[in-house]
Design a protein around this motif. Sequence first.
Motif, PDB file in Angstrom:
ATOM      1  N   ASN A 125       0.814  -1.220   0.000  1.00  0.00           N
ATOM      2  CA  ASN A 125       0.000   0.000   0.000  1.00  0.00           C
ATOM      3  C   ASN A 125       0.845   1.265   0.000  1.00  0.00           C
ATOM      4  N   ILE A 126       2.018   1.204   0.640  1.00  0.00           N
ATOM      5  CA  ILE A 126       2.852   2.410   0.730  1.00  0.00           C
ATOM      6  C   ILE A 126       4.008   2.391  -0.266  1.00  0.00           C
ATOM      7  N   GLY A 127       4.026   1.401  -1.170  1.00  0.00           N
ATOM      8  CA  GLY A 127       5.051   1.361  -2.212  1.00  0.00           C
ATOM      9  C   GLY A 127       6.409   0.921  -1.742  1.00  0.00           C
ATOM     10  N   ALA A 128       6.479   0.159  -0.641  1.00  0.00           N
ATOM     11  CA  ALA A 128       7.763  -0.284  -0.089  1.00  0.00           C
ATOM     12  C   ALA A 128       7.972  -1.785  -0.222  1.00  0.00           C
ATOM     13  N   TYR A 129       7.031  -2.494  -0.829  1.00  0.00           N
ATOM     14  CA  TYR A 129       7.167  -3.947  -0.996  1.00  0.00           C
ATOM     15  C   TYR A 129       8.253  -4.232  -2.036  1.00  0.00           C
ATOM     16  N   ILE A 130       9.136  -5.174  -1.711  1.00  0.00           N
ATOM     17  CA  ILE A 130      10.212  -5.563  -2.624  1.00  0.00           C
ATOM     18  C   ILE A 130       9.940  -6.980  -3.113  1.00  0.00           C
ATOM     19  N   HIS A 131       9.862  -7.157  -4.421  1.00  0.00           N
ATOM     20  CA  HIS A 131       9.655  -8.487  -4.990  1.00  0.00           C
ATOM     21  C   HIS A 131      10.872  -9.365  -4.693  1.00  0.00           C
ATOM     22  N   PRO A 132      10.681 -10.675  -4.565  1.00  0.00           N
ATOM     23  CA  PRO A 132      11.808 -11.579  -4.267  1.00  0.00           C
ATOM     24  C   PRO A 132      12.661 -11.859  -5.499  1.00  0.00           C
ATOM     25  N   GLU A 133      13.259 -10.812  -6.023  1.00  0.00           N
ATOM     26  CA  GLU A 133      14.147 -10.919  -7.176  1.00  0.00           C
ATOM     27  C   GLU A 133      15.445 -10.225  -6.793  1.00  0.00           C
ATOM     28  N   PHE A 134      16.501 -10.988  -6.611  1.00  0.00           N
ATOM     29  CA  PHE A 134      17.681 -10.479  -5.939  1.00  0.00           C
ATOM     30  C   PHE A 134      18.873 -10.363  -6.874  1.00  0.00           C
ATOM     31  N   LYS A 135      19.760  -9.460  -6.511  1.00  0.00           N
ATOM     32  CA  LYS A 135      21.014  -9.311  -7.237  1.00  0.00           C
ATOM     33  C   LYS A 135      21.957 -10.468  -6.919  1.00  0.00           C
ATOM     34  N   THR A 136      22.863 -10.729  -7.842  1.00  0.00           N
ATOM     35  CA  THR A 136      23.948 -11.667  -7.576  1.00  0.00           C
ATOM     36  C   THR A 136      25.012 -10.968  -6.739  1.00  0.00           C
ATOM     37  N   VAL A 137      25.481 -11.620  -5.702  1.00  0.00           N
ATOM     38  CA  VAL A 137      26.538 -11.032  -4.874  1.00  0.00           C
ATOM     39  C   VAL A 137      27.790 -10.890  -5.727  1.00  0.00           C
ATOM     40  N   PRO A 138      28.318  -9.675  -5.870  1.00  0.00           N
ATOM     41  CA  PRO A 138      29.476  -9.486  -6.756  1.00  0.00           C
ATOM     42  C   PRO A 138      30.724 -10.165  -6.202  1.00  0.00           C
ATOM     43  N   PRO A 139      31.548 -10.736  -7.079  1.00  0.00           N
ATOM     44  CA  PRO A 139      32.793 -11.351  -6.602  1.00  0.00           C
ATOM     45  C   PRO A 139      33.769 -10.286  -6.130  1.00  0.00           C
ATOM     46  N   SER A 140      34.641 -10.669  -5.237  1.00  0.00           N
ATOM     47  CA  SER A 140      35.634  -9.731  -4.729  1.00  0.00           C
ATOM     48  C   SER A 140      36.709  -9.479  -5.777  1.00  0.00           C
ATOM     49  N   ALA A 141      37.189  -8.239  -5.819  1.00  0.00           N
ATOM     50  CA  ALA A 141      38.238  -7.881  -6.772  1.00  0.00           C
ATOM     51  C   ALA A 141      39.628  -8.128  -6.204  1.00  0.00           C
ATOM     52  N   TYR A 142      39.724  -8.573  -4.967  1.00  0.00           N
ATOM     53  CA  TYR A 142      41.026  -8.769  -4.351  1.00  0.00           C
ATOM     54  C   TYR A 142      41.002 -10.033  -3.491  1.00  0.00           C
ATOM     55  N   PRO A 143      42.177 -10.640  -3.261  1.00  0.00           N
ATOM     56  CA  PRO A 143      42.232 -11.881  -2.480  1.00  0.00           C
ATOM     57  C   PRO A 143      42.124 -11.605  -0.984  1.00  0.00           C
ATOM     58  N   PHE A 144      41.781 -12.663  -0.241  1.00  0.00           N
ATOM     59  CA  PHE A 144      41.703 -12.575   1.216  1.00  0.00           C
ATOM     60  C   PHE A 144      42.756 -13.492   1.830  1.00  0.00           C
ATOM     61  N   PRO A 145      43.307 -13.104   2.990  1.00  0.00           N
ATOM     62  CA  PRO A 145      44.357 -13.932   3.600  1.00  0.00           C
ATOM     63  C   PRO A 145      43.835 -15.257   4.137  1.00  0.00           C
ATOM     64  N   VAL A 146      42.561 -15.294   4.570  1.00  0.00           N
ATOM     65  CA  VAL A 146      41.939 -16.520   5.076  1.00  0.00           C
ATOM     66  C   VAL A 146      40.505 -16.556   4.573  1.00  0.00           C
TER      67      VAL A 146
END
Length: 747
Positions: A141-162
């Motif tokens: 009713n207030i225009g805040a409903y979000i459809h269950p259509e999600f973005k892909t989590v972007p891959p990291s551009a840099y390595p992690f130590p662990v």
Amino acid sequence: VPGSMERFLDVVESTAAGMVFSDYYEEKDGALTEHPVNDYQTGSIRDDFDFGPVMVFSMPALRGALKQYGAVIKTKHAGFYDVRLKVSVNTPPFHIQEFLYIKAVKDSINSRHEEHFDYVDPRNYAAQKELEDAATQHLRNIGAYIHPEFKTVPPSAYPFPVEASVIIPVRNRMHTIADAIRSALSQETNFPFNVIVVDNHSTDGTTAVLSGLAGQNPAVKHIIPSRFDLSIGGCWNEAVSFRHCGRYAVQLDSDDLYRSLDALQKMVDIFRHGDFAMVIGAYTLVNESLEEIAPGLIDHREWTDTNGHNNALRVNGLGAPRAFDTALIRGIGFLNVGYGEDYALALRLSREYRIGRIYESLYLCRRWKGNTDAALSVERRNRNDAFKDKIRTMEILARQKLNRESSERIDMVRDGCSEGSRLHGRIFSSFDADSSEPDLPGLCCSLFFQQKNRWPALSEGIDALNHVRVRDLQCNGFSAKLQFNPARITSSAAPVDPQSISKRPCFLCPENLPEPQKGVLYRQEFLILCNPFPIFKQHYTVSHITHIPQSFAGSVTLFLDLAKDLSPDFNVFYNGPRAGASAPDHLHFQAAPAGVLPIEKELREAHNHQPATFMDGISFFTIGNLGREIIVIEGKAIDGVSAALLTIMNSLKAAIPTSDEPMMNLFCSYRENIWRLVIFLRRKHRPDAYYLTCKKRILISPGLVDMAGLIITPVEKDFTTLDAVTLENIYLEISLDTKTIQRVMDF
């Protein structure tokens, strides 16, 4: 209190509020104490908002709200909640900051503490579902409903130590911090991890304890911030930006413990097997002696994959322990506050990304004098509640803005302007959920005849289809049809490796479509296009208007909506990016006339399926003896069917560890108010015979149509020589085995 009712009525009249409420006194054992309540704001949609026991409604506002937003939902538990939400849209409740009446108090601190967890008590499931339905409709009713259509989590551009870091913010917990760190270090994993402790300038000896532990174990990273203005959220920001932070940042409070030795492994496994920005487990409340206390397990089973991101605005928390994709939250950050920082970030992430859940207890949350919520004063509780309401207000405003921008983009698409110019001239007609246009099958048929008359390539494809040959094949326990369709050679032989795809323009992007090709703009996101190389008389490709990869998890509800909107004339299907999709780089579905696929008849006649498993009105069962074992989901509720499918997908990822989408083909029909989803689970894209030398090669690249019993053979040799035994072996080779499917069904 004398004159209180007159005061209520005067404020209603003078403010034109839909409802008014006030502060009040509490009387206990003959003594009066003040009980102030909070101002109401946009984010005050939690169902336990404290208005006090006396509220006065404006009848004109009440009648107007019910007329505009519909009558009160059919409910046993959510009637008042639904009413006050509807009234609040146009005429928000008004808080009178005066103590206008007296309430007799009999409840205890303990009972108030237990009420804090009412929404996770399984005994309250029916009530919570009704409250969720009311809240979800309010967001619409207030225009805040979000459809269950999600973005892909972007891959990291840099390595992690662990791979993972356990994050522990701490200040003055000398007696518990060592136990917490030992609990983290005791975790048994198949990956390297460390423990990052952010010591926020402790003064009670905590710093000395940490220095000793860090000196004994190099996996313990002891940070003392240079800043003195940090709260818990600020300490988290210090930890995740630290150079030693791992790919995943996992929470552990300084006075709590992991319950088992594999808690960390289980959380990281969820990240590895699904596209999640955040993973949340379950915890058990215990006392200082680690003895379970009421209400015990807090698992937040009110969460669903399809609506949890909306329902999260109704409840006051999402659970623990929490784990985050480090690269993603580095760009977002925590609020520098000591309460609600995790809730704010969870809402922010759930706006765009999927949240993974674990419902078994991974964590012991200790309640004691220094940290219990039960002993908070009214003023402190109000301050905390008002802050979370403010968080919800900001999140609702952000979601409203997101929806407005999406609507504006669609308007530009329709007008052929700016960003939408690439779709200009492509739209034959449009269909929305509340469309006043003709039914969707009717629009598609009109598109088909218009395109047939004006697009030579489609006319030629239909003419070629009129000359295809079909041969029946009787196999062991099932039947199939072979279709000799030379025009499909482009699709069957298409290279789908990333290098080949990167070298060709995407043939589903609007700007690359042939000049005469047009489509039906479906629900502002997809174009329904006539397939110029048809397998059926009317064969449609439903292509996303933007170039995003073939991935199903974010479009489950829309796929089910499409099946319903196209019924009863058509069914819809989906080929996974590694299971028959000739354009794995561009999200698309397909639609076929109802009744043309052999699997439809096979399902009607199948009597040897395994007993159905029912979950919230949804039935699951497998069917064997069709040459390939399949999973079927049936149900009347779109949220339930969506959740069931996502459950199957997550269970498959656990059975066959993969970070990619499971190999699968999906077929969906909608008849008599029931969705039926048929899932073909795969272990191979193409059979070995596909890669043999010319004489022995069988050019079959199975997608949903082939898995559903209509085998497309673009080479005449294959059409004439393929026999039942060979087809049975192909099905067995590319389909998931029965044993693994049973593991998948044991979710």
